[in-house]
Design a protein around this motif. Structure first.
Motif, PDB file in Angstrom:
ATOM      1  N   PHE A 217       1.167  -1.015   0.072  1.00 37.85           N
ATOM      2  CA  PHE A 217       0.138   0.276  -0.289  1.00 37.85           C
ATOM      3  C   PHE A 217       0.844   0.983  -0.030  1.00 37.85           C
ATOM      4  CE2 PHE A 217      -2.863   2.819   2.797  1.00 37.85           C
ATOM      5  CZ  PHE A 217      -3.299   3.575   2.252  1.00 37.85           C
ATOM      6  N   LEU A 218       1.948   1.413   0.847  1.00 40.30           N
ATOM      7  CA  LEU A 218       2.439   2.445   1.201  1.00 40.30           C
ATOM      8  C   LEU A 218       4.018   2.721  -0.204  1.00 40.30           C
ATOM      9  CD1 LEU A 218       3.875   2.741   4.418  1.00 40.30           C
ATOM     10  CD2 LEU A 218       1.990   4.165   3.567  1.00 40.30           C
ATOM     11  N   GLU A 219       4.190   1.305  -0.845  1.00 38.49           N
ATOM     12  CA  GLU A 219       5.000   1.286  -2.310  1.00 38.49           C
ATOM     13  C   GLU A 219       4.624   2.252  -2.882  1.00 38.49           C
ATOM     14  OE1 GLU A 219       6.678  -2.512  -1.573  1.00 38.49           O
ATOM     15  OE2 GLU A 219       7.730  -2.083  -3.973  1.00 38.49           O
ATOM     16  N   HIS A 220       3.107   1.234  -3.410  1.00 44.41           N
ATOM     17  CA  HIS A 220       2.458   2.127  -4.623  1.00 44.41           C
ATOM     18  C   HIS A 220       1.993   3.470  -3.861  1.00 44.41           C
ATOM     19  CE1 HIS A 220       0.161   0.614  -7.551  1.00 44.41           C
ATOM     20  NE2 HIS A 220      -0.850   1.228  -7.726  1.00 44.41           N
ATOM     21  N   SER A 221       2.124   4.001  -3.402  1.00 42.39           N
ATOM     22  CA  SER A 221       1.673   5.084  -3.553  1.00 42.39           C
ATOM     23  C   SER A 221       2.375   5.845  -3.064  1.00 42.39           C
ATOM     24  CB  SER A 221       0.789   5.599  -1.733  1.00 42.39           C
ATOM     25  OG  SER A 221      -0.102   4.086  -1.564  1.00 42.39           O
ATOM     26  N   ALA A 222       3.838   5.331  -2.664  1.00 44.67           N
ATOM     27  CA  ALA A 222       4.929   6.300  -2.592  1.00 44.67           C
ATOM     28  C   ALA A 222       5.650   6.453  -4.214  1.00 44.67           C
ATOM     29  CB  ALA A 222       5.908   5.525  -1.996  1.00 44.67           C
ATOM     30  N   ALA A 223       5.303   5.335  -5.187  1.00 41.10           N
ATOM     31  CA  ALA A 223       5.367   5.848  -6.204  1.00 41.10           C
ATOM     32  C   ALA A 223       5.222   6.095  -7.183  1.00 41.10           C
ATOM     33  CB  ALA A 223       5.657   4.365  -7.038  1.00 41.10           C
ATOM     34  N   ARG A 224       3.516   5.946  -6.246  1.00 42.51           N
ATOM     35  CA  ARG A 224       2.484   7.508  -7.120  1.00 42.51           C
ATOM     36  C   ARG A 224       3.529   9.020  -7.155  1.00 42.51           C
ATOM     37  NH1 ARG A 224      -0.080   9.299 -11.586  1.00 42.51           N
ATOM     38  NH2 ARG A 224      -0.662   6.708 -11.514  1.00 42.51           N
ATOM     39  N   LEU A 225       3.277   9.118  -5.932  1.00 45.46           N
ATOM     40  CA  LEU A 225       4.224  10.529  -5.770  1.00 45.46           C
ATOM     41  C   LEU A 225       5.585  11.279  -5.547  1.00 45.46           C
ATOM     42  CD1 LEU A 225       1.586  10.402  -2.356  1.00 45.46           C
ATOM     43  CD2 LEU A 225       1.961  11.450  -4.437  1.00 45.46           C
ATOM     44  N   SER A 226       6.228   9.543  -6.987  1.00 41.02           N
ATOM     45  CA  SER A 226       7.428   9.884  -6.867  1.00 41.02           C
ATOM     46  C   SER A 226       8.311  10.100  -5.460  1.00 41.02           C
ATOM     47  CB  SER A 226       7.942  11.172  -7.506  1.00 41.02           C
ATOM     48  OG  SER A 226       7.003  10.974  -8.774  1.00 41.02           O
TER      49      SER A 226
ATOM     50  N   GLY B 142      -1.263  11.107   5.925  1.00 40.45           N
ATOM     51  CA  GLY B 142      -2.705  10.567   5.724  1.00 40.45           C
ATOM     52  C   GLY B 142      -2.667   8.684   5.177  1.00 40.45           C
ATOM     53  N   LEU B 143      -2.015   8.942   4.417  1.00 40.40           N
ATOM     54  CA  LEU B 143      -1.757   7.009   3.730  1.00 40.40           C
ATOM     55  C   LEU B 143      -1.186   6.640   5.177  1.00 40.40           C
ATOM     56  CD1 LEU B 143       0.257   7.979   0.530  1.00 40.40           C
ATOM     57  CD2 LEU B 143      -1.849   6.444   0.448  1.00 40.40           C
ATOM     58  N   HIS B 144      -0.274   6.926   5.930  1.00 37.18           N
ATOM     59  CA  HIS B 144       0.630   5.764   6.624  1.00 37.18           C
ATOM     60  C   HIS B 144      -1.050   5.622   7.864  1.00 37.18           C
ATOM     61  CE1 HIS B 144       3.887   7.177   4.979  1.00 37.18           C
ATOM     62  NE2 HIS B 144       4.878   6.079   6.423  1.00 37.18           N
ATOM     63  N   ARG B 145      -1.118   7.168   7.944  1.00 37.45           N
ATOM     64  CA  ARG B 145      -2.750   6.721   8.851  1.00 37.45           C
ATOM     65  C   ARG B 145      -3.987   5.659   8.470  1.00 37.45           C
ATOM     66  NH1 ARG B 145      -2.684   9.271  13.745  1.00 37.45           N
ATOM     67  NH2 ARG B 145      -2.701  11.542  12.724  1.00 37.45           N
ATOM     68  N   SER B 146      -3.684   5.880   7.350  1.00 39.00           N
ATOM     69  CA  SER B 146      -4.217   4.949   6.801  1.00 39.00           C
ATOM     70  C   SER B 146      -4.312   3.308   7.110  1.00 39.00           C
ATOM     71  CB  SER B 146      -5.316   5.073   5.328  1.00 39.00           C
ATOM     72  OG  SER B 146      -6.459   4.042   4.543  1.00 39.00           O
ATOM     73  N   LEU B 147      -3.587   3.241   6.651  1.00 35.54           N
ATOM     74  CA  LEU B 147      -2.430   2.225   6.557  1.00 35.54           C
ATOM     75  C   LEU B 147      -2.664   1.662   8.146  1.00 35.54           C
ATOM     76  CD1 LEU B 147      -0.165   0.043   5.755  1.00 35.54           C
ATOM     77  CD2 LEU B 147       1.069   1.037   7.203  1.00 35.54           C
ATOM     78  N   ILE B 148      -2.507   2.405   8.697  1.00 29.98           N
ATOM     79  CA  ILE B 148      -1.980   1.645  10.440  1.00 29.98           C
ATOM     80  C   ILE B 148      -3.567   1.398  10.953  1.00 29.98           C
ATOM     81  CG2 ILE B 148      -1.156   2.912  12.525  1.00 29.98           C
ATOM     82  CD1 ILE B 148       1.044   2.345  11.099  1.00 29.98           C
TER      83      ILE B 148
ATOM     84  N   VAL C 246       3.441  18.821   7.489  1.00 32.61           N
ATOM     85  CA  VAL C 246       2.368  20.416   8.443  1.00 32.61           C
ATOM     86  C   VAL C 246       0.590  19.899   8.058  1.00 32.61           C
ATOM     87  CG1 VAL C 246       2.017  22.572   8.784  1.00 32.61           C
ATOM     88  CG2 VAL C 246       4.013  21.870   8.159  1.00 32.61           C
ATOM     89  N   GLY C 247      -0.099  18.917   8.708  1.00 36.88           N
ATOM     90  CA  GLY C 247      -1.180  19.523   8.156  1.00 36.88           C
ATOM     91  C   GLY C 247      -1.468  18.146   7.997  1.00 36.88           C
ATOM     92  N   GLU C 248      -2.825  17.361   7.699  1.00 39.74           N
ATOM     93  CA  GLU C 248      -2.374  15.766   7.303  1.00 39.74           C
ATOM     94  C   GLU C 248      -3.863  16.206   6.017  1.00 39.74           C
ATOM     95  OE1 GLU C 248      -2.924  13.191   9.943  1.00 39.74           O
ATOM     96  OE2 GLU C 248      -4.280  11.906   9.376  1.00 39.74           O
ATOM     97  N   GLU C 249      -3.880  15.308   5.311  1.00 35.95           N
ATOM     98  CA  GLU C 249      -4.903  14.381   4.201  1.00 35.95           C
ATOM     99  C   GLU C 249      -5.726  13.471   4.674  1.00 35.95           C
ATOM    100  OE1 GLU C 249      -6.035  16.811   1.741  1.00 35.95           O
ATOM    101  OE2 GLU C 249      -5.189  18.976   2.287  1.00 35.95           O
ATOM    102  N   SER C 250      -6.712  14.031   4.681  1.00 39.80           N
ATOM    103  CA  SER C 250      -7.624  12.711   5.143  1.00 39.80           C
ATOM    104  C   SER C 250      -7.759  10.992   3.458  1.00 39.80           C
ATOM    105  CB  SER C 250      -8.844  12.592   5.697  1.00 39.80           C
ATOM    106  OG  SER C 250      -9.864  11.846   5.851  1.00 39.80           O
ATOM    107  N   ILE C 251      -7.288  10.820   4.059  1.00 39.91           N
ATOM    108  CA  ILE C 251      -7.311   8.974   3.132  1.00 39.91           C
ATOM    109  C   ILE C 251      -8.683   8.359   3.349  1.00 39.91           C
ATOM    110  CG2 ILE C 251      -6.255   7.554   1.546  1.00 39.91           C
ATOM    111  CD1 ILE C 251      -4.813  10.342   0.966  1.00 39.91           C
ATOM    112  N   SER C 252     -10.080   8.282   2.930  1.00 47.55           N
ATOM    113  CA  SER C 252     -10.538   7.679   3.465  1.00 47.55           C
ATOM    114  C   SER C 252     -10.606   6.299   2.950  1.00 47.55           C
ATOM    115  CB  SER C 252     -11.964   8.639   2.875  1.00 47.55           C
ATOM    116  OG  SER C 252     -12.338   8.283   1.722  1.00 47.55           O
ATOM    117  N   SER C 253     -10.060   5.672   2.197  1.00 45.00           N
ATOM    118  CA  SER C 253     -10.275   4.555   1.394  1.00 45.00           C
ATOM    119  C   SER C 253      -8.619   3.682   1.613  1.00 45.00           C
ATOM    120  CB  SER C 253      -9.859   3.835  -0.425  1.00 45.00           C
ATOM    121  OG  SER C 253      -9.732   3.400  -0.922  1.00 45.00           O
TER     122      SER C 253
END
Lengths: 261, 442
Positions: free
Chosen positions: A134-143, A190-196, A157-164
């Motif tokens: 999940f993280l690996e895939h997202s990291a690649a998408r964000l370079s 937000g991605l880390h929050r979703s994973l955890i 600074v701040g957090e974006e919510s990833i609902s899925s």
């Protein structure tokens, strides 16, 4: 350093790990590489390398674990990662408790009982949510390089919510967030929050116990560690080589089986 | 009755079909008796009685091909009150059983895709998708299903059936009768019994109108009696798994349960199970188990994974694991004590309120705990069935209770009863192997 008595191979979905132990069960040599599509050849080469490095020139028996365990030629036994991680971490940290192993394809929550045996476990379902992928895939998408994921998320600074929690849907969310001008670091948090959150749900489905231990590739990620501690209220205990615990446990199972060479 | 249909029915089914299937059964029995498993085969030779099951089910579906125009046809859910329909000589089709046969014969995916292409979501139960796909495409490995004259749907197994049968009603343009069964969180109350009784009584005039005849109370009693006899016999078969080594596996139960679902109460069904029980008892006398080396005895919760029955039984059997009993197969026998021919309608109301899926999750846990003790089980596999939410609900707590309170290793196996696209061999094997290791270490 003693001479290698047993070798453990953990042919995982993302990386292939090999560990040699001496007669005392100490880890004396190891290898870790990205997983090769032809597992048989990669495992054979890693075993040869370890034998050359730590063996006495003779045969060193092998126990295999991980998804590719049945493809490791010449292994005397193949055992699941559950048993091996439990054994490896128990030996490394010398305590029973609850182990969370966040690997590339699987996340496992294992209750380690006395003697290092796996008493109970839970694995993620077929979907990749809650795994390293999940993280690996997202990291690649964000370079973003994988090793930068944790530090950057922690510095956000701040957090974006990833609902899925779905890897594929999360990618769509990332694209939308990026298009809206959201900060990359805030998305990472937000991605880390979703994973955890997904991992914590698995922990609670088995029943949280202390001490809480962490292994697997994601154990190297500082943000995942901090957030897991925060979400569970537990201090995390990490072995020195979190990624090698499966291979280490496999070698220990071989050693304990007594069927020495 | 249509004379042309009757002629085809007599020739195709009564005369040639039945004779051919009887010949085929003899041939199958010879083949089954001749099986000598390879030295490394973890399973002992299969039950020869299975040939009779195949004959019964093939005969049933063959009759179905010729039924329209000769007998009135009702399509019913697995928990529908069929006594009224049987008393009126309806030919019954169980779409769930049909879907399961499609699953076991590896046809379910193709049929489910037909439904998906028509807009039905992959999140809908794979039985429903298989059957709707079969209805839309007209394809089935059983040759041809008879068109229903009446649909009877009972909500005691899930709510999906309500919508599924509405789809069928719209597709076939036939009446749908719904029996609504309140969920039993606790013990059944009189008002709940009255409510269901009223609906079952209400089915009588509807079914009589379709059948064009009146139901006899005497026949109803007889049918309830026959149903009870079959259910008791089935329960007796399941209970033989208490022996060590167990002469049967839960997989044998899954394979041989077709008649107790589709042909409950038929004299042939009773004879088949009687013979199967005799064969099982011979195994017990000879000390022969279903698997060669039974080291661990395990419970299966939920529906089977129809397309993986053979694979799972061998994979686990090779590790000395005998899956001997399941809550699912047990469900077709455990209500036998509630069946009372002296008051068929009220007892039907009680029985159809009590399927395992209409009782609380705590009640299912109690059943599982009781099975662990009675069958001396070492572990439990809880199939978390993507397609059967009502059965899978509560499994995380049930698993937790078995593992932590009872100390019985238990594993959740993520799968789907009919859709192979949800199943991953590698992941399933990894969970099952780890489960076996925890049982061995316990």
């Amino acid at each position: 350093m003693g001479e290698a008595k047993w070798i453990g191979i953990d042919a995982g979905s993302t990386t292939c790990k090999a560990v040699a132990v001496d007669a005392a069960g100490d880890l004396i040599a190891s290898r870790i590489e990205p997983a090769h599509p032809v597992i048989e050849d990669q495992a054979a080469r890693l075993v040869d390398e370890l034998r050359a490095e730590a063996g006495a020139g003779g045969e060193v028996p092998v126990v295999a674990t991980g998804y590719g365990r049945k493809l490791v030629r010449g292994a005397t036994r193949n055992i699941t990662e559950i048993t091996c991680h439990a054994r490896g971490v128990f030996r490394a940290l010398k305590q029973p408790g609850m182990l969370v192993d966040i690997g590339g394809q699987d996340t496992k929550v294992i209750v380690i009982g006395p003697g290092g045996r796996a008493v109970d476990f839970m694995m993620n379902d077929k979907c990749a949510a809650g795994t390293g992928r999940f993280l690996e895939h997202s990291a690649a998408r964000l370079s973003v390089a994988i090793e930068d994921l944790g530090p950057r998320a922690l510095g956000a600074v701040g957090e974006e919510s990833i609902s899925s929690t779905c890897t594929v849907f999360a990618e769509s969310e990332i694209i939308s967030l990026v298009a809206r001008g959201a900060k990359v670091d805030a998305i990472l948090l937000g991605l880390h929050r979703s994973l955890i959150s997904r991992v914590v749900a698995m922990i609670h489905s088995v029943g949280l116990r202390s001490p809480l231990m962490l292994s697997g590739g994601v154990a190297r990620n500082l943000a995942a560690r901090a957030m897991l501690e925060q979400a569970t209220g537990q201090k995390l205990h990490l072995p020195e080589h979190p990624q090698l615990m499966g291979a280490y446990g496999a070698a220990l199972v071989g050693l304990e089986s007594g069927a020495d060479r | 009755m249509n004379p042309k249909s009757y002629l085809a029915y007599t020739l195709g089914y009564q005369l040639f079909g039945k004779s051919f299937l009887s010949w085929q059964r003899h041939s199958d029995e010879r083949k089954l008796r001749a099986i000598r498993p390879a030295p490394d085969d973890p399973l002992n030779p299969p039950l020869v009685g299975t040939a009779r099951m195949k004959e019964l089910m093939s005969r049933h579906y063959l009759e179905g091909r010729y039924a329209n125009g000769v007998r009135k046809v009702a399509w019913v859910t697995s928990g529908a009150p069929i006594e009224v329909l049987r008393a009126l000589d309806f030919f019954l089709i169980y779409p769930e059983n049909h879907a399961a046969l499609c699953g076991a014969r590896r046809h379910a995916e193709g049929l489910a895709v037909e439904a998906e292409n028509a807009g039905y979501s992959r999140d809908i139960c794979s039985y429903a998708r298989t059957d709707i796909g079969a209805a839309l495409s007209g394809r089935t490995p059983m040759g041809k299903l008879p068109r229903p004259d009446l649909l009877v749907c009972c909500t005691n197994i899930c709510q999906t059936v309500l919508y599924w049968y509405r789809v069928l009603a719209a597709h076939f343009g036939v009446p749908l009768y719904v029996v609504d069964t309140p969920f039993l969180y606790e013990k059944v109350a009189d008002h709940q019994l009255d409510y269901v009784l009223e609906q079952i009584e209400g089915l009588i005039p509807v079914a009589e109108k379709v059948a064009g005849r009146r139901v006899s109370r005497g026949r109803l009693q007889e049918i309830m009696e026959q149903g009870k006899d079959c259910a008791e016999l089935w329960l007796e078969i399941m209970d033989r798994a208490q022996h060590r080594p167990s002469p049967i596996t839960a997989f044998d139960g899954f394979i041989n349960m077709g008649p107790i679902v589709d042909l409950r109460g038929e004299p042939e069904t009773f004879a088949f199970y009687k013979e199967l029980l005799r064969e099982i008892d011979r195994r017990i006398e000879q000390g022969v188990g279903a698997i060669r080396d039974e080291r661990k005895r395990v419970l299966w919760d939920n529906l089977p994974v129809w397309y993986k029955i053979g694979k799972l039984s061998r994979h686990l059997g090779a590790k000395g694991v005998n899956v001997i009993v399941s809550t699912y197969t047990y469900a077709w026998g455990e209500l036998a004590p509630m069946m009372d021919a002296s008051d068929p309608m009220r007892s039907a109301a009680r029985v159809y309120l009590h399927p395992i899926l209409n009782r609380s999750t705590g009640d299912k846990l109690r059943s599982m705990r009781e099975m662990v003790a009675r069958f001396q089980l070492d572990g439990a596999i809880l199939h978390s069935d993507r397609s059967c939410k009502p059965y899978s609900l509560g499994q995380i707590d049930q698993r937790d209770n078995l593992a932590n309170d009872l100390g019985v290793p238990a594993v959740l196996l993520e799968a789907d009863h009919n859709d192979p696209r949800v199943y991953s061999d590698e992941q399933a094997d990894a969970r099952l192997d780890a489960f076996v290791e925890t049982m061995e270490a316990a």
